[in-house]
Design a protein around this motif. Structure first.
Motif, PDB file in Angstrom:
ATOM      1  N   TRP A 166       0.645  -0.804  -0.161  1.00  0.00           N
ATOM      2  CA  TRP A 166       0.064  -0.147   0.093  1.00  0.00           C
ATOM      3  C   TRP A 166       0.845   1.522  -0.201  1.00  0.00           C
ATOM      4  O   TRP A 166       1.847   1.733   0.664  1.00  0.00           O
ATOM      5  CB  TRP A 166      -0.746   0.146   1.226  1.00  0.00           C
ATOM      6  N   VAL A 172      -2.481   0.895  -3.900  1.00  0.00           N
ATOM      7  CA  VAL A 172      -1.970  -0.375  -4.176  1.00  0.00           C
ATOM      8  C   VAL A 172      -0.990  -0.902  -5.258  1.00  0.00           C
ATOM      9  O   VAL A 172      -1.631  -0.525  -6.731  1.00  0.00           O
ATOM     10  CB  VAL A 172      -2.857  -0.797  -3.486  1.00  0.00           C
ATOM     11  N   LYS A 241      -8.040  -1.512   4.151  1.00  0.00           N
ATOM     12  CA  LYS A 241      -8.262   0.181   3.799  1.00  0.00           C
ATOM     13  C   LYS A 241      -8.344   0.357   4.265  1.00  0.00           C
ATOM     14  O   LYS A 241      -8.554   0.764   4.971  1.00  0.00           O
ATOM     15  CB  LYS A 241      -8.851   0.009   2.966  1.00  0.00           C
ATOM     16  N   THR A 329       2.339  -2.207   4.133  1.00  0.00           N
ATOM     17  CA  THR A 329       2.038  -0.753   3.773  1.00  0.00           C
ATOM     18  C   THR A 329       3.673  -0.283   3.408  1.00  0.00           C
ATOM     19  O   THR A 329       4.551  -0.996   3.183  1.00  0.00           O
ATOM     20  CB  THR A 329       1.505  -0.294   5.432  1.00  0.00           C
TER      21      THR A 329
END
Length: 425
Positions: A166, A172, A241, A329
């Protein structure tokens, strides 16, 4: 997947549906079979940033515009649409790796918009899906990757070989293996990824690129973008998310906070730390957060003694779903000790409507000012170019910000330089 010796296919799909409900939309999506042919350069120089291409009548009464926004890391655009191989009705751009041998990341950045053929006005689809197929490598030293911005949800196969990251800006990224999968096969689910969108007329950014090893052969990488509905077998939603992921340093101790908007089959988070930005180790587990409506807030404090001797530290989250799959992430870079020559003054404090930030910088660069709530939510962000020496930034129009305590954060070129407490009256 190979196409022309070193060439590779990716399938990229946009589909329309007919529902106003977000959850119902994804269940009822039916893609039109788009035909992408006869691309015309409408402005700019072919293959160069700023070039705009029109694909006429991809569906009745709708044109597709593709804008080449940038070429990063030595990538070049060989062709905006190569129909000598693959599917003649597909959009098939060819992006070449850097010509210089060595470890690098390169990509072409595109923006896609749909237009009414008669009026030129943007055409909004109630829903569409962007599907990349066969994201893989060359068996030697090249890994392909794709990324898309602001998707409502992301799905991958339960047997996926893709590494998911992410990135900042709600991108993404899916990175394929070095292993090459031959042929153009939409059923090769373990190297596919689907991005879903609803009620929009565009994708703000799509990246198509490569990660190269120390030794590789410069090569064209072939992308097949086939605009119709593709069903992925054994697929699962990307479990989380994120609304934000931030870090605040104080006395060489770091507090990490992150907020999730949606969670599907999420099991737990692992917090990983690095001192070189490359080699990460797990320093803690976070099993659950504090619920607030559809959102959850998580926090982790790093008080390790070894931070006292470090200047910069890197963090990332490893999210684990119920099936054991992991998604990372982006990395946060935190400066633990004050950077020489960089100070920040905030006024007025307390404030009502406007804030002034005055700081010195040791070099030209890009600054981000974030105003973060006590729950870790990023409420306001401002970006500006800074020059070596004294700089002043203003953040105006904060009347609607709820009264209370916040942290104003200064980031220069990706490094957190300063965090200060402020009070909104």
């Amino acid at each position: 997947m190979k196409t022309n010796s070193t060439l590779k296919c990716i399938l990229f799909t946009l589909i329309t549906i007919f529902s106003l409900s977000f959850t119902a939309v994804n269940a009822q999506c039916v893609a039109p079979a788009m035909v992408w042919k006869n691309a015309v350069l409408t402005s700019g120089t072919a293959g160069q940033p700023g070039a705009a291409y029109k694909f006429p009548s991809v569906t009745p009464g709708v044109d597709a515009m593709v804008y080449l926004q940038s070429l990063v890391g030595g990538a070049t655009l060989t062709s905006i649409d190569d129909n000598t191989y693959g599917y003649s009705a597909a959009w098939q751009p060819v992006v070449k790796t850097p010509a210089v041998i060595g470890i690098s990341t390169s990509y072409a950045s595109f923006r896609i918009e749909f237009k009414d053929s008669a009026t030129g006005a943007n055409h909004t689809f109630p829903c569409f899906q962007l599907s990349f197929i066969d994201v893989d490598g060359d068996n030697v030293g090249v890994q392909e990757f794709v990324a898309a911005k602001n998707a409502d949800s992301v799905t991958v196969s339960n047997t996926t070989l893709l590494g998911l990251t992410w990135l900042s800006g709600n991108l993404v990224q899916a990175t394929g293996p070095i292993l090459n999968f031959t042929g153009i096969d939409t059923s090769a689910w373990n190297t596919n990824i689907n991005y879903r969108y609803s009620n929009t007329d565009k994708v703000l950014e799509v990246r198509i690129g490569s990660i190269t090893a120390l030794a590789f052969t410069p090569q064209d990488r072939f992308t097949s973008a086939f605009f119709q509905q593709i069903t992925m077998g054994s697929s699962s939603l990307l479990p989380v998310k994120y609304a934000s992921f931030d870090a605040v340093a104080n006395d060489n101790k770091v507090t990490l906070k992150w907020i999730t908007e949606d969670e599907v089959n999420n099991d737990h988070f692992e917090v990983e730390r690095s001192f070189d930005g490359v080699n990460f180790t797990t320093i803690g587990l976070v099993l659950d957060g504090f619920a607030n409506g559809n959102r959850k807030t998580y926090m982790f404090k790093d008080n390790a003694a070894e931070l006292q001797t470090k200047t910069v530290v890197y963090y990332r989250l490893k999210q684990i779903d119920n099936n054991g799959k992991a998604v990372y992430t982006n990395k946060l870079v935190v400066r633990l000790q004050a950077k020489a020559g960089v100070t920040m003054q905030v006024s007025p404090n307390p404030f009502v409507q406007d804030l002034n930030m005055q700081f010195t910088a040791t070099a030209n660069g890009t600054a981000h000012i974030n105003i973060i709530s006590i729950t870790g939510q990023k409420m306001v962000t401002k970006q500006a170019s800074v020059s070596k020496g004294l700089n002043t930034l203003q953040v105006n129009g904060l009347t609607n910000l709820a009264p209370g305590m916040y942290t104003v954060q200064l980031i220069i070129d990706g490094v957190i330089i300063s965090n200060q407490k402020i009070i909104k009256n």
